[in-house]
Scaffold this active site. Structure first.
Site, PDB file in Angstrom:
ATOM      1  N   LEU A 184      53.205  57.435  62.345  1.00 30.70           N
ATOM      2  CA  LEU A 184      54.389  56.766  62.896  1.00 30.70           C
ATOM      3  C   LEU A 184      55.217  56.092  61.808  1.00 30.70           C
ATOM      4  O   LEU A 184      56.299  55.581  62.085  1.00 30.70           O
ATOM      5  CB  LEU A 184      53.955  55.692  63.893  1.00 30.70           C
ATOM      6  N   ASP A 229      49.951  55.527  50.299  1.00 31.89           N
ATOM      7  CA  ASP A 229      50.746  54.414  50.829  1.00 31.89           C
ATOM      8  C   ASP A 229      50.958  53.318  49.786  1.00 31.89           C
ATOM      9  O   ASP A 229      51.970  52.623  49.816  1.00 31.89           O
ATOM     10  CB  ASP A 229      50.082  53.818  52.072  1.00 31.89           C
ATOM     11  N   PRO A 267      52.561  54.670  77.211  1.00 34.92           N
ATOM     12  CA  PRO A 267      51.617  54.777  76.092  1.00 34.92           C
ATOM     13  C   PRO A 267      51.569  53.493  75.257  1.00 34.92           C
ATOM     14  O   PRO A 267      50.495  53.093  74.794  1.00 34.92           O
ATOM     15  CB  PRO A 267      52.174  55.940  75.267  1.00 34.92           C
ATOM     16  N   CYS A 316      51.443  65.840  32.773  1.00 36.43           N
ATOM     17  CA  CYS A 316      49.983  65.981  32.732  1.00 36.43           C
ATOM     18  C   CYS A 316      49.602  67.454  32.535  1.00 36.43           C
ATOM     19  O   CYS A 316      49.775  67.970  31.437  1.00 36.43           O
ATOM     20  CB  CYS A 316      49.350  65.355  33.963  1.00 36.43           C
ATOM     21  N   GLU A 371      39.237  73.419  30.525  1.00 35.40           N
ATOM     22  CA  GLU A 371      39.121  73.289  31.985  1.00 35.40           C
ATOM     23  C   GLU A 371      38.917  74.667  32.631  1.00 35.40           C
ATOM     24  O   GLU A 371      38.144  74.816  33.564  1.00 35.40           O
ATOM     25  CB  GLU A 371      40.386  72.625  32.534  1.00 35.40           C
ATOM     26  N   HIS A 387      51.459  60.021  33.984  1.00 34.29           N
ATOM     27  CA  HIS A 387      52.214  60.246  35.224  1.00 34.29           C
ATOM     28  C   HIS A 387      53.340  59.216  35.375  1.00 34.29           C
ATOM     29  O   HIS A 387      53.160  58.207  36.072  1.00 34.29           O
ATOM     30  CB  HIS A 387      51.268  60.172  36.425  1.00 34.29           C
ATOM     31  N   GLU A 412      55.917  59.329  37.109  1.00 34.27           N
ATOM     32  CA  GLU A 412      56.428  59.243  38.486  1.00 34.27           C
ATOM     33  C   GLU A 412      55.827  58.066  39.254  1.00 34.27           C
ATOM     34  O   GLU A 412      56.441  57.561  40.190  1.00 34.27           O
ATOM     35  CB  GLU A 412      56.178  60.559  39.234  1.00 34.27           C
TER      36      GLU A 412
HETATM   37  N1  GLN Z   1      43.576  69.197  35.138  1.00 32.77           N
HETATM   38  C1  GLN Z   1      44.110  68.512  34.012  1.00 32.77           C
HETATM   39  C2  GLN Z   1      43.115  67.518  33.426  1.00 32.77           C
HETATM   40  O1  GLN Z   1      42.203  67.106  34.085  1.00 32.77           O
HETATM   41  C3  GLN Z   1      45.407  67.821  34.359  1.00 32.77           C
HETATM   42  C4  GLN Z   1      45.239  66.757  35.381  1.00 32.77           C
HETATM   43  C5  GLN Z   1      46.552  66.329  35.958  1.00 32.77           C
HETATM   44  O2  GLN Z   1      47.540  67.034  35.847  1.00 32.77           O
HETATM   45  N2  GLN Z   1      46.583  65.192  36.623  1.00 32.77           N
HETATM   46  O3  GLN Z   1      43.270  67.116  32.308  1.00 32.77           O
END
Ligand code: GLN
Length: 547
Positions: free
Chosen positions: A15, A71, A189, A380, A404, A519, A521
């Site tokens: 909601l 959130d 409701p 990343c 990886e 990151h 963002e």
């Molecule tokens: N998979 C990559 C790592 O672990 C990048 C992780 C990501 O983009 N947050 O380094």
């Protein structure tokens, strides 16, 4: 001591409780109060770190390294208050704490029960930092009546009961469904949802009613009467074009006033809404549009890249343009030439991600952007892909890759220019990681400082050479390839303070090609767009003017 607003939901999920909580936080700030927002999630995962983005949307990372509910991202974007590990808790975490104490013998042989042991643990969580702010807003995930949520509801009931009268209020969100056949909004409701709440001892002070249709005065009166709330505390919540309208929209319908009235704060300080008026002005009077291709994996799910989506919007606000972000599945580029797909975009962003699937496509997208001079923003995994692309196509390392991907396959197929780091420095201490560490606990998480090269593009963008950004990854670009890659034009323009971990790369001579290991963002806000996003959109605007 802080005043507490407990925010619960009923009737249906989704909601917009998180948005209502965040908007209320912003409005209380606009009236001069300090706030902190918290989320209590009933699920049994200890944290969302190991949940798939398909299940739970994005994992939001805090400065202090917690993997939390998305959130908390909303809260931070609306209030500018940096979220902390202690702003989010799940049933899983609560039970795990209780069981740990039980094993340690902290309960002195007592029988461990939901009441009081689990509820006490929840109340301890609620009390953290209650001397620091004027208001703590605590949102309970899920809907009233969910089995898992019950201990949380019981805990907030007890908490309010134990505090001084008037120190805690309850705000409940519900839905008024509209029956087109009879042309009616139905209040039943909502009545049932409030009845359910009252059955567990909670009487709401403010009711926020989501509705697609205007709520007539008569219905508002009826809800007030049947739900035992004051008519002016029945707050309509209509659909919005942009989430950033929420603070002003909720203010217009009296949400902040109703909350202050419920606390008997009178006279209420006048709000200064200029921050949100400016955001709205930028949204409504945006000129032109830029098209951004986001090349990633979790493309079907809106919430998987929530913060990226929002940060791109903020970049648009900074430049007074609309940003149209389109999500493209990178696997397509493993079968087809990216050119015809990507040519019509003004810029390309490759976000974070995990696992090998789709990575060859991301590498091809990075190559396309580099060769064509199109703005590229690698975040990343998106930075790691850009480095691998440069290693393969500029430095002649045809088998360059990331550990990886080898780990996934259990065999060595690549030269690891991106490798699994096992030890690093955070502030003044060394963090060590063992290969057998539990999943979710093995990443470089949270805020880390980086030093930026003077004279680099990122130094100009940030306007400083010392930054701090949030991380969430296991793998790192191997610094031993720095010289080789720099000779080919991939500049390592940001490094960890000890010089061991590459944090930022950029392609020299390219209008805008930046990869960041962190990151950005996560720290962008509509009223304070992140400089990298603001400048990325600026570069995209430039491209849009050329075509
Ligand atoms: N998979 C990559 C790592 O672990 C990048 C992780 C990501 O983009 N947050 O380094």
């Amino acid at each position: 001591m802080a005043r507490y607003v407990f925010i619960t939901g009923g009737v249906v999920s989704s909601l917009g409780k998180g948005l209502a909580s965040a908007a209320l936080g912003a409005l209380l700030q606009a009236r001069g109060f300090s706030v902190r927002l918290r989320k209590l999630d009933p699920y049994l995962n200890v944290d969302p770190g190991t949940m798939s983005p398909f299940e739970h949307g994005e994992v939001f990372v805090t400065d202090d390294g917690a993997e939390t509910d998305l959130d908390l991202g909303h809260y931070e974007r609306f209030t500018g208050v940096s979220a902390r590990a202690s702003d989010s808790v799940s049933s899983g975490r609560i039970y795990s704490n209780v069981l740990e104490k039980e094993r340690r013998g902290d309960y002195l042989g007592k029988t461990i029960q939901v009441i009081p042991h689990v509820t006490d643990e929840i109340k301890d969580f609620l009390a953290i930092g209650d001397g620091e702010v004027d208001f703590q807003l605590c949102e309970i995930g899920g809907t009233v009546g969910d089995i898992e949520g019950l201990p949380f509801f019981e805990a907030i009931r007890q908490f309010a009961q134990e505090r001084a009268r008037g120190q805690c209020i309850f705000m409940h969100l519900t839905l008024l469904p509209y029956l087109a056949a009879s042309g009616e909004l139905k209040t039943k409701p909502t009545q049932h949802s409030v009845k359910e709440l009252r059955a567990i001892g909670i009487a709401p002070d403010v009711l926020v009613c989501r509705s697609e249709q205007p709520i007539p005065e008569k219905e508002r009166g009826k809800i007030a009467l049947f739900c035992n709330v004051r008519p002016d505390a029945v707050i309509p919540a209509y659909d919005l074009k942009s989430i950033y309208e929420a603070p002003l929209a909720y203010h217009r319908v009296g949400l902040d006033q109703a909350v202050l009235d419920a606390f008997r704060i009178s006279p209420a300080p006048r709000p200064d809404l200029s921050r949100w008026e400016d955001v709205m002005d930028r949204l409504e009077r945006a000129e032109g549009e830029v098209r951004i291709a986001v090349v990633g994996k979790y493309t079907q799910l809106e919430d998987a890249y929530k913060s990226i989506r929002e940060a791109l919007t903020h970049g648009g606000l900074a430049n007074r343009v609309r940003v149209r972000a389109e999500w493209i599945d990178s696997e397509i580029f493993e079968r087809e030439d990216p050119g015809p797909f990507l040519e019509s975009y003004h810029a390309i962003l490759v976000p974070g991600g995990f696992g090998e699937r789709g990575t060859e496509g991301k590498i091809r997208a990075a190559q396309f952007a580099r060769e064509r001079g199109i703005p590229y923003f690698g975040i990343c995994l998106g930075m790691q892909m850009a480095v691998i692309e440069a290693a393969r196509n500029l430095a002649g390392m045809a088998d360059a890759g990331s550990e990886e991907f080898d780990h996934e396959f259990g065999e060595r197929r690549f030269t690891p220019v991106v490798y699994h780091l096992k030890e690093w420095v955070q502030g003044t201490h060394t963090v060590q990681r063992r290969p057998d560490d539990a999943k979710g606990g093995t990443m470089r998480l949270g805020a880390y400082a980086a030093k930026i090269d003077e004279g680099s593009l990122v130094a100009r963008i940030y306007g400083t050479t010392r930054i701090e950004e949030r991380h969430r990854h296991r793998y790192e670009v191997d610094v031993q390839y720095r010289d080789k890659l720099q000779e080919c034009g991939l500049r390592f323009s940001g490094m960890s303070p000890d010089g061991r971990l590459p944090e930022i790369v950029e392609v020299e001579g390219h209008p805008w090609f930046i990869g960041v290991q962190f990151h950005p963002e996560l720290k962008s806000k509509p009223f304070a767009p992140h400089p990298l996003f603001a400048d990325f959109i600026r570069a995209a605007v430039e491209v849009s003017r050329l075509v």
